[in-house]
Design a protein around this motif. Structure first.
Motif, PDB file in Angstrom:
ATOM      1  N   LYS A 281      46.021  32.383  51.761  1.00 12.09           N
ATOM      2  CA  LYS A 281      45.262  32.319  53.012  1.00 12.09           C
ATOM      3  C   LYS A 281      44.077  33.282  53.057  1.00 12.09           C
ATOM      4  CE  LYS A 281      49.202  30.872  55.756  1.00 12.09           C
ATOM      5  NZ  LYS A 281      50.044  31.201  56.902  1.00 12.09           N
ATOM      6  N   GLN A 282      43.547  33.669  51.920  1.00  7.62           N
ATOM      7  CA  GLN A 282      42.383  34.545  51.888  1.00  7.62           C
ATOM      8  C   GLN A 282      41.118  33.695  51.914  1.00  7.62           C
ATOM      9  OE1 GLN A 282      43.136  37.846  52.008  1.00  7.62           O
ATOM     10  NE2 GLN A 282      45.239  37.145  51.933  1.00  7.62           N
ATOM     11  N   LEU A 283      40.050  34.272  52.410  1.00  9.47           N
ATOM     12  CA  LEU A 283      38.757  33.609  52.440  1.00  9.47           C
ATOM     13  C   LEU A 283      37.869  34.277  51.403  1.00  9.47           C
ATOM     14  CD1 LEU A 283      36.674  31.742  53.826  1.00  9.47           C
ATOM     15  CD2 LEU A 283      36.251  33.599  55.432  1.00  9.47           C
ATOM     16  N   TYR A 284      37.226  33.496  50.551  1.00  4.11           N
ATOM     17  CA  TYR A 284      36.327  34.015  49.522  1.00  4.11           C
ATOM     18  C   TYR A 284      34.953  33.397  49.705  1.00  4.11           C
ATOM     19  CZ  TYR A 284      40.578  35.508  47.162  1.00  4.11           C
ATOM     20  OH  TYR A 284      41.770  36.108  46.855  1.00  4.11           O
ATOM     21  N   TRP A 285      33.913  34.197  49.505  1.00  5.64           N
ATOM     22  CA  TRP A 285      32.554  33.677  49.543  1.00  5.64           C
ATOM     23  C   TRP A 285      31.653  34.509  48.649  1.00  5.64           C
ATOM     24  CZ3 TRP A 285      34.523  36.459  53.637  1.00  5.64           C
ATOM     25  CH2 TRP A 285      33.835  37.578  54.019  1.00  5.64           C
TER      26      TRP A 285
ATOM     27  N   ARG B  42      37.421  43.174  54.654  1.00 11.01           N
ATOM     28  CA  ARG B  42      36.623  42.568  53.588  1.00 11.01           C
ATOM     29  C   ARG B  42      36.594  43.483  52.383  1.00 11.01           C
ATOM     30  NH1 ARG B  42      31.536  40.108  57.026  1.00 11.01           N
ATOM     31  NH2 ARG B  42      32.827  38.758  58.324  1.00 11.01           N
TER      32      ARG B  42
ATOM     33  N   ARG C 110      36.114  38.978  49.504  1.00  8.24           N
ATOM     34  CA  ARG C 110      37.379  38.426  49.997  1.00  8.24           C
ATOM     35  C   ARG C 110      37.641  39.003  51.376  1.00  8.24           C
ATOM     36  NH1 ARG C 110      43.122  40.156  49.942  1.00  8.24           N
ATOM     37  NH2 ARG C 110      42.344  42.145  49.199  1.00  8.24           N
ATOM     38  N   GLN C 111      38.060  38.150  52.288  1.00  7.48           N
ATOM     39  CA  GLN C 111      38.476  38.607  53.616  1.00  7.48           C
ATOM     40  C   GLN C 111      39.951  38.270  53.790  1.00  7.48           C
ATOM     41  OE1 GLN C 111      35.850  38.005  56.973  1.00  7.48           O
ATOM     42  NE2 GLN C 111      37.589  37.364  58.204  1.00  7.48           N
ATOM     43  N   ASP C 112      40.747  39.280  54.153  1.00  2.87           N
ATOM     44  CA  ASP C 112      42.186  39.050  54.315  1.00  2.87           C
ATOM     45  C   ASP C 112      42.501  38.585  55.737  1.00  2.87           C
ATOM     46  OD1 ASP C 112      42.310  41.334  55.966  1.00  2.87           O
ATOM     47  OD2 ASP C 112      43.146  42.595  54.385  1.00  2.87           O
ATOM     48  N   ASP C 113      43.776  38.374  55.985  1.00  2.00           N
ATOM     49  CA  ASP C 113      44.235  37.850  57.276  1.00  2.00           C
ATOM     50  C   ASP C 113      43.916  38.769  58.449  1.00  2.00           C
ATOM     51  OD1 ASP C 113      45.272  35.774  55.818  1.00  2.00           O
ATOM     52  OD2 ASP C 113      47.304  36.581  55.783  1.00  2.00           O
TER      53      ASP C 113
ATOM     54  N   ASP D 230      39.948  30.745  45.485  1.00  2.00           N
ATOM     55  CA  ASP D 230      40.240  29.947  46.674  1.00  2.00           C
ATOM     56  C   ASP D 230      41.235  28.832  46.361  1.00  2.00           C
ATOM     57  OD1 ASP D 230      39.712  29.535  49.461  1.00  2.00           O
ATOM     58  OD2 ASP D 230      38.536  27.767  48.907  1.00  2.00           O
TER      59      ASP D 230
END
Length: 59
Positions: free
Chosen positions: A46-50, A21, A14-17, A41
């Motif tokens: 507004k978090q990015l997950y990969w 990470r 997860r990457q925050d604003d 997701d």
């Protein structure tokens, strides 16, 4: 890498604003990890997950 006796080579990240990470969890299969990343997701925050495989270069 293992956790107990299980091999868990897939990570959900997860990457925050602010660009920080964090490892959310480790999973045995890519499909399992992707389902978790997709469900997080879908929450609409507004978090990015990969998904990454351990040893794979980061984004």
């Amino acid at each position: 890498m293992t956790e107990g006796n299980a091999v868990l080579p897939w990570l959900v990240i997860r990457q925050d604003d602010n660009g920080n990470r964090y490892r959310v969890g480790r999973y045995a299969t890519k499909d399992e990890a992707q389902k978790i990343a997709d469900s997080l997701d879908d929450r609409g925050h507004k978090q990015l997950y990969w998904v990454e495989r351990i040893g794979q270069p980061a984004l």
